[in-house]
Design a protein around this motif. Structure first.
Motif, PDB file in Angstrom:
ATOM      1  N   UNK A 406       0.812  -1.212   0.000  1.00 52.70           N
ATOM      2  CA  UNK A 406       0.000   0.000   0.000  1.00 52.70           C
ATOM      3  C   UNK A 406       0.845   1.260   0.000  1.00 52.70           C
ATOM      4  N   UNK A 407       0.188   2.364  -0.371  1.00 57.34           N
ATOM      5  CA  UNK A 407       0.908   3.628  -0.521  1.00 57.34           C
ATOM      6  C   UNK A 407       1.417   4.144   0.823  1.00 57.34           C
ATOM      7  N   UNK A 408       0.612   3.941   1.914  1.00 56.52           N
ATOM      8  CA  UNK A 408       1.042   4.431   3.211  1.00 56.52           C
ATOM      9  C   UNK A 408       2.276   3.683   3.690  1.00 56.52           C
ATOM     10  N   UNK A 409       2.310   2.358   3.452  1.00 59.68           N
ATOM     11  CA  UNK A 409       3.475   1.572   3.876  1.00 59.68           C
ATOM     12  C   UNK A 409       4.703   2.004   3.072  1.00 59.68           C
ATOM     13  N   UNK A 410       4.509   2.418   1.821  1.00 60.98           N
ATOM     14  CA  UNK A 410       5.647   2.912   1.032  1.00 60.98           C
ATOM     15  C   UNK A 410       6.170   4.236   1.615  1.00 60.98           C
TER      16      UNK A 410
END
Length: 1014
Positions: A406-410
């Motif tokens: 996911x984008x937040x984990x990136x």
């Protein structure tokens, strides 16, 4: 509402006639009036005034601005125009409670139509209330009399450029009548312009090109002039050339308010302040039905858009409910309109700099950091640091940035990797979405836009320093300490009660060094400082010549080298008069005079453009120009010619190119604005464009030539004194070596051999940028492009360059300056009134006068039209030319000794003083120096009447012909120093045999080694 009105005319005698203007009058005396006012000059003016030689009038017509000149060009091109009068009359009218006065710019009389009154105004001024009111009541008065009224503004650029180019071919006497008749007989209907140039193979192509362009001016051949002329333009035979011009019968009313109630200027400022609006071609703005824009100063609304054979067009409505059909392309690209947008949009005046400017201010380390951040953003969004799967690096994508993460984990992974917060990473991504790498750099540190190197300097201190520095523009150069000591008290007086922190002395000196770039004060000369102060705020305008001869620059300067006076063998600082073709930078004429330059010297220099001087016999071949009259297409193999014609085939050419000037660009020196030069230009069909007062850049090329001459030649000669007192040697006068005539020939040879064949940075061919061109190559380029107009071959052309005087014919001849002249040509004319009219003629007869030689004047008989020489009654006692200035001096000297002085005795006494070296006064000295140019004539017999041109000492040298009595040149003549005074008359104790016997006792020449060690 206009009430009563009157019209005032100025007669040629200066009297003013006032009266009423009857309705329907075709010409209430305007044709016989002179301009109500002439143009005025003042220091700092931006417009150019001058005189245009009109082919319609065969005379000069004045104009006050270059925009007025465009209207004269269009009127001259119009075949229906019969007469053009500038500043024709004064209108006085009662408008409401005010008495208003107005002088129209032009009155034009046209064939088969009512007269036309023209006012010339720039388009952006038409909507000003004051201008609109003046033009409004003037139009009402003119139209009430049954005449037409027109307001002229800026014409289309391409059309004006074409007319200006063709106007160079408007003088019909410069073209071969047989060639013109041959071109007229040819079937050129439908051919291209390039084909017409090549249609006459047996004629020189340069002359054919000029003849075709002349017929295009006279409209025997017509073509589309709306686009720049090229070889692909199609010609038509007959008809009138269609030109749009810029005349308008309808006056735009003052635009005070738009539909929303705000003025146009306020509306523009409001839109720009909120980031919208602007001219067409700027930021994207929707254009459709309902779009408002300001066109030529009026707010219009688009009502309809439709297509046509010529492209998209729009139907617009103005405030007075008038409909106009306009080309959308013209509206978008002409610069005459700007959009009134409905809302906010992108604008070019945003405070943030462009990406290239931001990135250019970064150091290498900072730029590498921006690249790393951009790669991090690409990896977050795509999994690849390059941003593309095709350019994947080793091990990409890494597990933290694979497709399923996911984008937040990136964000969190990249924040941990770069040791920053997640919020910082999000800002990087958001900035990259907006402006890519430039947004990742942040805003580099910048000072105030006006500080420019001054750091944290107080704006009040900077303003006061600049004010004090500019106060010395017309004064002597101050020291920096004086300026610094003046700033503090001046600030305290201007801002009472306020506190100021004055900088340290070292800091203040650094700030003054920065301000020196804005207002040069300390490091330049006072003269240079005054010149810089007069620079225009906007970019320099420039006259751009399009062919050789279009503009001929003339100027005079005092040379920075001393020469010897052949009369007294004393040093003198000469003056050099130069004529230069602006297009090619070729020097077409030059003349060196002692002490002062007179109008006859300027006329002689101008004459060299028509009749160049003969090249030196030992000049290299590349420095010699073809003799005038030899077709350029003929190539002679001189080495193959044998027999009696071998000597005639020797290469004898001209020292400079021959050309016909169209416009003379001069300054306001007395000799250049004299009646003599004006009358010469009027007779030769030359317009006059004076430069602005104290504005040397208006004649930049010739001013640069003077510097090139000094640095390239004069500084290498003996007796060079330098450009100013700081460069002067200890005793340069004592090193004077060359005589005046020798120095002139040296300069002429340097110009022909070196200057004409050295590349100039100012010579550019727009079609081939970067090509190095010399004046000679540029002249050939111009002839190949625009054709060659041959100069008149009339042998009597020199008489046109002499001064004209109007005199009555008496039984004893004619009298000028209390000198009487006689000749056979005056037989039968005594007491008769001449057929010439005008304020100067008044029934008298014209004679041509050479101010440098009062022995002869020249008269053209009205029936035979041949020139004859009239001789002064005392000329037999004078064996050489004497000027009118010298005669006046001689009379004054004799009047002191005799109650009734005689001209013959006065001249003899003056010559005796000069020949004995007894001229003591400054006036005598100046007379003697001018006479020095003609000292070679002292031992020569008087001129014969069979060749009147040979009697012109001031122009014989300009013709490149021998002076009277010299005969054919011999080897002995070449070895003698020309023009050197032979020395004092022999005394009683000088035995001729002793003077001739210079051999020693052994038969050797006693003086052979006398100067060996000198």
């Amino acid at each position: 509402m206009v009430g009563s009105f009157s019209v005032s005319l100025r007669r040629d005698d200066g009297a003013v006639r006032e009266g009423s203007w009857a309705a329907g009058a075709s010409d209430p005396g305007f044709a016989s009036a002179v301009p109500w006012r002439t143009f005025r000059w003042r220091h700092g003016q931006q417009h150019y005034s001058g005189t245009y030689w009109s082919s319609t009038m065969s005379d000069h017509v004045i104009y006050e601005s270059r925009l007025e000149l465009t209207r004269l060009l269009y009127a001259d091109f119009d075949q229906d125009t019969e007469s053009v009068f500038a500043q024709p009359f004064l209108l006085t009218a009662q408008v409401g409670r005010r008495t208003c006065r107005h002088v129209p710019d032009f009155l034009m009389l046209r064939r088969g139509r009512v007269p036309l009154v023209v006012d010339v105004k720039p388009r952006h001024l038409l909507t000003r209330p004051k201008v609109s009111s003046a033009l409004g009541w003037a139009r009402e008065v003119v139209e009430s009399r049954g005449w037409e009224f027109e307001v002229w503004s800026e014409p289309p650029d391409a059309e004006l450029a074409n007319l200006r180019f063709l106007a160079g071919y408007r003088r019909p006497w410069l073209f071969d009548a047989d060639l013109l008749a041959e071109v007229r007989r040819a079937d050129l209907d439908g051919v291209t312009l390039g084909q017409a140039f090549r249609a006459f193979a047996d004629r020189p192509r340069e002359l054919v090109r000029a003849a075709v362009l002349h017929l295009m001016w006279s409209q025997h051949l017509v073509t589309d002039l709306a686009t720049p002329l090229t070889a692909r333009h199609r010609l038509r035979v007959g008809g009138d050339a269609l030109v749009a011009g810029a005349g308008s019968r309808d006056l735009p009313r003052p635009v005070d308010e738009d539909r929303g109630g705000a003025s146009v200027d306020v509306l523009r400022e409001r839109l720009l302040a909120r980031g919208g609006g602007g001219r067409m071609g700027g930021a994207a703005v929707r254009v459709g039905v309902g779009t408002r824009f300001v066109y030529d100063g009026e707010v219009v609304v688009v009502e309809e858009m439709f297509g046509s054979a010529h492209g998209n067009e729009v139907l617009v409505r103005d405030r007075r409910e008038r409909r106009l059909r306009l080309s959308l392309r013209e509206v978008l690209s002409s610069g005459r309109a700007w959009v009134v947008p409905d809302g906010l949009g992108p604008a070019s005046d945003e405070p943030r700099e462009t990406a290239s400017v931001i990135l250019a201010q970064l150091s290498d380390a900072a730029l590498e950091e921006v690249r790393e951040r951009a790669a991090d953003v690409n990896e977050i969004l795509t999994g690849y640091r390059s941003g593309s799967e095709e350019l994947a690096g080793p091990g990409e994508p890494r597990p933290e940035y694979t497709e399923g993460v996911g984008l937040m984990r990136r964000y969190e992974a990249k924040a941990a990797e770069r040791q920053v917060s997640v919020r910082t990473v999000k800002r990087w991504v958001a900035a990259a979405h907006r402006e890519r790498e430039a947004a990742l750099a942040g805003e580099p540190a910048m000072g105030d836009a006006g500080s420019g190197g001054l750091g944290r300097a107080d704006a009040r201190w900077v303003e006061m320093a600049l004010e004090i520095m500019k106060e010395h523009e017309e004064e002597s150069t101050p020291t920096k300490a004086k300026v610094l000591e003046s700033i503090g008290p001046r600030l305290a007086a201007r801002y009472p009660g306020e506190e100021f922190k004055l900088p340290k002395r070292s800091t203040a000196y650094g700030w003054l060094a920065e301000l020196e770039r804005r207002a040069p004060t300390f490091e330049v000369s006072a003269k240079r400082r005054r010149d810089i102060a007069t620079r225009p705020v906007a970019a320099y305008g420039k006259l751009r010549p399009t062919r050789p001869g279009e503009y001929l620059l003339m100027d005079t300067t005092r040379l920075d080298v001393f020469a010897l006076d052949p009369l007294t063998f004393q040093w003198v600082q000469p003056e050099l008069t130069v004529a230069m073709d602006w297009y090619s930078r070729c020097v077409t004429g030059l003349r060196l005079t002692p002490v002062s330059t007179k109008s006859v010297d300027v006329a002689a220099t101008l004459f060299q453009a028509y009749r160049p001087r003969t090249a030196g016999k030992d000049w290299p071949a590349h420095a010699v120009w073809p003799d005038h009259g030899i077709p350029r297409g003929i190539v002679l193999d001189r080495d193959a010619i044998e027999g009696p014609m071998a000597d005639a085939a020797k290469p004898v050419g001209a020292a400079s190119p021959a050309l016909v000037p169209e416009t003379l660009v001069v300054d306001h020196g007395k000799v250049y604005v004299s009646e003599h030069i004006t009358s010469v230009c009027r007779r030769m069909g030359i317009s006059i464009q004076p430069a602005r007062l104290r504005t040397g850049r208006d004649k930049g090329p010739i001013e640069r030539f003077f510097r090139t001459l000094r640095e390239g030649l004069l500084q290498w000669l003996p007796a060079y004194k330098g450009p100013d007192v700081h460069s002067r040697g200890l005793n340069p006068e004592g090193e004077a070596f060359f005589f005046l005539n020798e120095l002139e020939e040296i300069i002429r040879e340097w110009v022909a051999v070196v200057y004409h064949h050295r590349p100039h940075d100012g010579l550019v061919d727009p079609q081939v940028p970067g090509l190095e061109l010399s004046p000679a190559a540029m002249f050939d380029h111009g002839v190949a492009r625009a054709g060659y107009i041959e100069v008149p071959r009339d042998a009597d052309l020199a008489f046109e360059f002499l001064k004209t005087e109007w005199v009555p014919v008496h039984h004893y001849g004619v009298e000028i300056r209390r000198c009487r002249y006689r000749g056979d040509a005056l037989v039968g004319l005594a007491g008769r009134t001449s057929p010439y009219t005008g304020p100067k003629a008044k029934g008298r007869w014209p004679v041509q006068v050479d101010p440098d030689d009062i022995n002869h004047i020249y008269f053209r008989h009205p029936k035979t039209r041949r020139w004859s020489t009239l001789t002064w009654e005392h000329a037999p006692s004078v064996r050489f030319p004497i000027s009118e200035e010298a005669l006046e001096l001689a009379r004054k000297m004799e009047a002191v000794k005799y109650r009734y002085p005689d001209d013959k005795q006065a001249v003899a006494s003056l010559l005796e003083r000069w020949n004995l070296g007894l001229g003591m006064t400054a006036v005598e000295r100046r007379m003697a120096l001018r006479l020095a140019r003609d000292q070679k004539a002292l031992t020569l017999p008087p001129a014969e009447d069979t060749d009147p041109l040979a009697a012109l000492p001031s122009l014989a040298r300009a013709l490149g012909r021998p002076t009277p009595g010299t005969g054919p040149a011999t080897d002995e003549d070449d070895e003698a120093a020309p023009g050197i005074y032979p020395g004092l008359a022999t005394g009683d104790d000088d035995d001729e045999e002793e003077l001739d016997d210079t051999a020693g006792p052994d038969g050797e020449d006693f003086y052979a080694d006398a100067l060996e060690d000198v």
